[in-house]
Design a protein around this motif. Structure first.
Motif, PDB file in Angstrom:
ATOM      1  N   ALA A  36      39.303  41.093  35.142  1.00  0.00           N
ATOM      2  CA  ALA A  36      39.859  40.980  35.917  1.00  0.00           C
ATOM      3  C   ALA A  36      39.272  40.457  37.286  1.00  0.00           C
ATOM      4  N   TRP A  37      37.764  41.037  37.778  1.00  0.00           N
ATOM      5  CA  TRP A  37      37.065  41.111  38.861  1.00  0.00           C
ATOM      6  C   TRP A  37      36.770  39.885  38.918  1.00  0.00           C
ATOM      7  N   HIS A  38      36.508  39.931  37.552  1.00  0.00           N
ATOM      8  CA  HIS A  38      34.883  38.224  37.502  1.00  0.00           C
ATOM      9  C   HIS A  38      36.117  37.243  37.781  1.00  0.00           C
ATOM     10  N   SER A  39      36.897  36.669  37.259  1.00  0.00           N
ATOM     11  CA  SER A  39      37.902  35.792  36.981  1.00  0.00           C
ATOM     12  C   SER A  39      38.447  35.768  38.049  1.00  0.00           C
ATOM     13  N   ALA A  40      38.600  36.576  39.613  1.00  0.00           N
ATOM     14  CA  ALA A  40      39.154  36.636  40.579  1.00  0.00           C
ATOM     15  C   ALA A  40      37.411  36.066  41.668  1.00  0.00           C
ATOM     16  N   ALA A  97      45.145  43.009  33.692  1.00  0.00           N
ATOM     17  CA  ALA A  97      45.004  43.797  32.636  1.00  0.00           C
ATOM     18  C   ALA A  97      44.168  44.445  32.910  1.00  0.00           C
ATOM     19  N   GLY A  98      43.353  43.914  34.952  1.00  0.00           N
ATOM     20  CA  GLY A  98      42.870  45.286  34.721  1.00  0.00           C
ATOM     21  C   GLY A  98      43.856  46.281  35.827  1.00  0.00           C
ATOM     22  N   VAL A  99      44.611  45.421  36.483  1.00  0.00           N
ATOM     23  CA  VAL A  99      45.226  46.736  37.148  1.00  0.00           C
ATOM     24  C   VAL A  99      45.660  47.741  36.217  1.00  0.00           C
ATOM     25  N   VAL A 100      46.567  46.900  34.866  1.00  0.00           N
ATOM     26  CA  VAL A 100      46.900  48.593  33.993  1.00  0.00           C
ATOM     27  C   VAL A 100      45.665  49.854  34.379  1.00  0.00           C
ATOM     28  N   ALA A 101      44.536  48.990  33.489  1.00  0.00           N
ATOM     29  CA  ALA A 101      43.835  49.972  33.370  1.00  0.00           C
ATOM     30  C   ALA A 101      43.141  50.593  33.863  1.00  0.00           C
ATOM     31  N   VAL A 102      42.863  50.698  35.571  1.00  0.00           N
ATOM     32  CA  VAL A 102      42.988  51.450  36.356  1.00  0.00           C
ATOM     33  C   VAL A 102      43.217  53.127  36.644  1.00  0.00           C
ATOM     34  N   LYS A 103      45.279  51.817  36.617  1.00  0.00           N
ATOM     35  CA  LYS A 103      45.873  53.102  36.252  1.00  0.00           C
ATOM     36  C   LYS A 103      45.846  53.924  35.044  1.00  0.00           C
ATOM     37  N   GLU A 104      45.729  53.423  33.610  1.00  0.00           N
ATOM     38  CA  GLU A 104      46.131  54.056  33.158  1.00  0.00           C
ATOM     39  C   GLU A 104      44.706  55.190  32.575  1.00  0.00           C
ATOM     40  N   LEU A 105      43.673  54.830  33.375  1.00  0.00           N
ATOM     41  CA  LEU A 105      42.078  55.756  33.333  1.00  0.00           C
ATOM     42  C   LEU A 105      42.354  56.592  34.551  1.00  0.00           C
ATOM     43  N   GLY A 106      42.604  56.367  35.217  1.00  0.00           N
ATOM     44  CA  GLY A 106      43.564  57.994  35.765  1.00  0.00           C
ATOM     45  C   GLY A 106      43.359  57.180  37.322  1.00  0.00           C
ATOM     46  N   GLY A 107      43.209  55.659  37.563  1.00  0.00           N
ATOM     47  CA  GLY A 107      42.979  55.755  38.907  1.00  0.00           C
ATOM     48  C   GLY A 107      44.984  55.303  39.982  1.00  0.00           C
ATOM     49  N   PRO A 108      44.508  54.434  40.612  1.00  0.00           N
ATOM     50  CA  PRO A 108      45.698  54.029  41.523  1.00  0.00           C
ATOM     51  C   PRO A 108      46.672  53.192  40.901  1.00  0.00           C
ATOM     52  N   GLU A 109      48.187  53.448  41.650  1.00  0.00           N
ATOM     53  CA  GLU A 109      49.005  51.889  41.310  1.00  0.00           C
ATOM     54  C   GLU A 109      48.422  50.970  42.171  1.00  0.00           C
ATOM     55  N   VAL A 110      47.821  50.164  41.493  1.00  0.00           N
ATOM     56  CA  VAL A 110      47.333  48.424  42.081  1.00  0.00           C
ATOM     57  C   VAL A 110      48.464  47.758  42.504  1.00  0.00           C
ATOM     58  N   GLU A 111      49.347  46.488  43.671  1.00  0.00           N
ATOM     59  CA  GLU A 111      50.316  46.042  43.367  1.00  0.00           C
ATOM     60  C   GLU A 111      49.861  44.371  43.008  1.00  0.00           C
ATOM     61  N   TRP A 112      50.708  44.746  41.895  1.00  0.00           N
ATOM     62  CA  TRP A 112      50.343  43.057  40.957  1.00  0.00           C
ATOM     63  C   TRP A 112      51.238  42.598  41.037  1.00  0.00           C
ATOM     64  N   ALA A 262      43.765  45.076  44.807  1.00  0.00           N
ATOM     65  CA  ALA A 262      45.154  44.019  45.303  1.00  0.00           C
ATOM     66  C   ALA A 262      44.779  42.515  45.783  1.00  0.00           C
ATOM     67  N   LYS A 263      44.093  42.893  46.839  1.00  0.00           N
ATOM     68  CA  LYS A 263      43.847  41.549  47.624  1.00  0.00           C
ATOM     69  C   LYS A 263      42.783  40.533  46.074  1.00  0.00           C
ATOM     70  N   LEU A 264      41.594  41.878  45.685  1.00  0.00           N
ATOM     71  CA  LEU A 264      40.935  40.139  44.844  1.00  0.00           C
ATOM     72  C   LEU A 264      41.936  39.685  44.156  1.00  0.00           C
ATOM     73  N   VAL A 265      43.204  40.543  43.630  1.00  0.00           N
ATOM     74  CA  VAL A 265      43.410  39.621  42.169  1.00  0.00           C
ATOM     75  C   VAL A 265      43.808  38.695  43.013  1.00  0.00           C
ATOM     76  N   GLU A 266      44.107  38.811  44.491  1.00  0.00           N
ATOM     77  CA  GLU A 266      44.529  37.472  45.440  1.00  0.00           C
ATOM     78  C   GLU A 266      44.464  36.628  45.654  1.00  0.00           C
ATOM     79  N   LEU A 267      42.878  36.527  45.818  1.00  0.00           N
ATOM     80  CA  LEU A 267      42.497  35.496  45.602  1.00  0.00           C
ATOM     81  C   LEU A 267      42.511  34.071  45.682  1.00  0.00           C
ATOM     82  N   GLY A 268      42.729  33.434  45.995  1.00  0.00           N
ATOM     83  CA  GLY A 268      42.701  31.816  46.054  1.00  0.00           C
ATOM     84  C   GLY A 268      44.450  32.034  45.952  1.00  0.00           C
ATOM     85  N   ILE A 269      45.561  32.515  45.736  1.00  0.00           N
ATOM     86  CA  ILE A 269      46.811  32.343  45.861  1.00  0.00           C
ATOM     87  C   ILE A 269      47.253  32.065  47.225  1.00  0.00           C
ATOM     88  N   GLN A 270      47.818  30.870  46.720  1.00  0.00           N
ATOM     89  CA  GLN A 270      49.207  31.131  48.133  1.00  0.00           C
ATOM     90  C   GLN A 270      50.602  30.633  47.755  1.00  0.00           C
TER      91      GLN A 270
END
Length: 313
Positions: A36-40, A97-112, A262-270
């Motif tokens: 997810a990070w490298h795609s954005a 998938a990146g957002v889901v993985a963060v949450k499932e591995l014990g991290g915060p809910e990331v807006e997507w 959340a900002k990262l995965v929105e990069l380049g999006i309008q």
């Protein structure tokens, strides 16, 4: 097959792909975050190119970037999900998938939010060299992340993604995990960065990283490691302030990481007022989903210093 737009079903099937007993530390979660990070993270604010729209790693021009070495495994792990939900775009699937993985591995809910479209050819694939090189220092981090529109606090927050996963010498050139439990999201990365002694070590490939030499370690125990860019977070005064804050306050880190990711995965999006993406890429067919690719990882596993995850971050 789900109905188009059933992202709840997609999330459920991403979760089903996380457990991988024969891969790394038993979870695909860390590589999903890196994917997810490298795609954005190719976004350039000045030229408004790159970013999470397009899924350019489907093409050699981007997928073959040495900084993306190894990510073919993460993409292949998600192919069964694509097969069950052929309507979803790869650019949505990879970021989700990146957002889901963060949450499932014990991290915060990331807006997507959904709506990304897949490029129809490689004409808009960003140039290589936009992802960070772990062998560099603080100036390099600012050059890379300022280009995307992040500030110092966000840079350190995203570096906390190193709580998950490990580096591979045959991909990034670095070797080992950052933390004791690389499949659990926490703020341990920051605590270890501050509390342990990190000693330079040159690997057999000539790459230098930092390791913690534990006097109580038993034979066969794996050394923890840090990248030069990680250690730079403690030697740069402005970065260190945030390292100390996140080490002391897990909730603060979780909150800031969620916002930065959340900002990262929105990069380049309008988006318009209704949340619909209005990028010019969409004129070729709206929500354009690329055909399913192979379940078998394809592409080079060889990388450069930029190959370790940056939210890896």
């Amino acid at each position: 097959m789900s109905k188009p737009g059933d992202y709840t079903a997609v999330r459920r099937d991403i979760v089903a792909q996380l457990k991988k007993p024969d891969y790394d530390d038993g979870s695909a979660g860390p590589i999903f975050v890196r994917l997810a990070w490298h795609s954005a993270g190719t976004y350039d604010a000045e030229t408004d190119t790159g970013g999470s729209n397009g899924a350019g790693m489907r093409y050699e021009a981007e997928g073959g970037d040495p900084a993306n070495a190894g990510l073919q495994h993460g993409r292949a792990f998600l192919e069964p999900v694509k097969e069950k939900h052929p309507w979803i775009t790869y650019s949505d699937l990879w970021t989700l998938a990146g957002v889901v993985a963060v949450k499932e591995l014990g991290g915060p809910e990331v807006e997507w939010q959904p709506g990304r479209t897949d490029l129809v050819d490689d004409s808009k694939v960003p140039s290589r060299g936009r992802l960070p090189d772990g062998a560099q220092g603080a100036d390099h981090l600012r050059f890379i992340f300022y280009r995307m529109g992040f500030n110092d606090q966000e840079i350190v927050a995203l570096a906390g993604g190193h709580n998950m996963g490990r580096c591979h010498i045959d991909r990034s050139g670095f070797h080992g995990p950052w933390v004791n439990n690389p499949t659990r999201f926490s703020n341990q990365f920051f605590n270890l960065l501050l509390k342990l002694k990190w000693t330079p070590k040159t690997l057999e490939n000539g790459v230098q990283q930092f390791v913690h030499v534990d006097p109580d370690a038993e034979e066969g125990d794996e050394q923890l490691m840090m990248l030069p860019t990680d250690v730079a977070l403690t030697t740069d005064p402005k970065f260190r302030v945030w390292v100390e804050k996140y080490a002391a306050d897990k909730d603060l880190f979780f909150d800031h990481f969620a916002k930065a990711f959340a900002k990262l995965v929105e990069l380049g999006i309008q988006r318009n007022g209704h949340g619909a993406i209005v990028n010019t890429d969409n004129v070729k067919g709206g929500y354009l989903s690329a055909p399913k690719k192979s379940n078998t990882p394809t592409g080079s596993s060889k990388g450069s210093g930029g190959g370790c995850p940056r939210a890896r971050l």
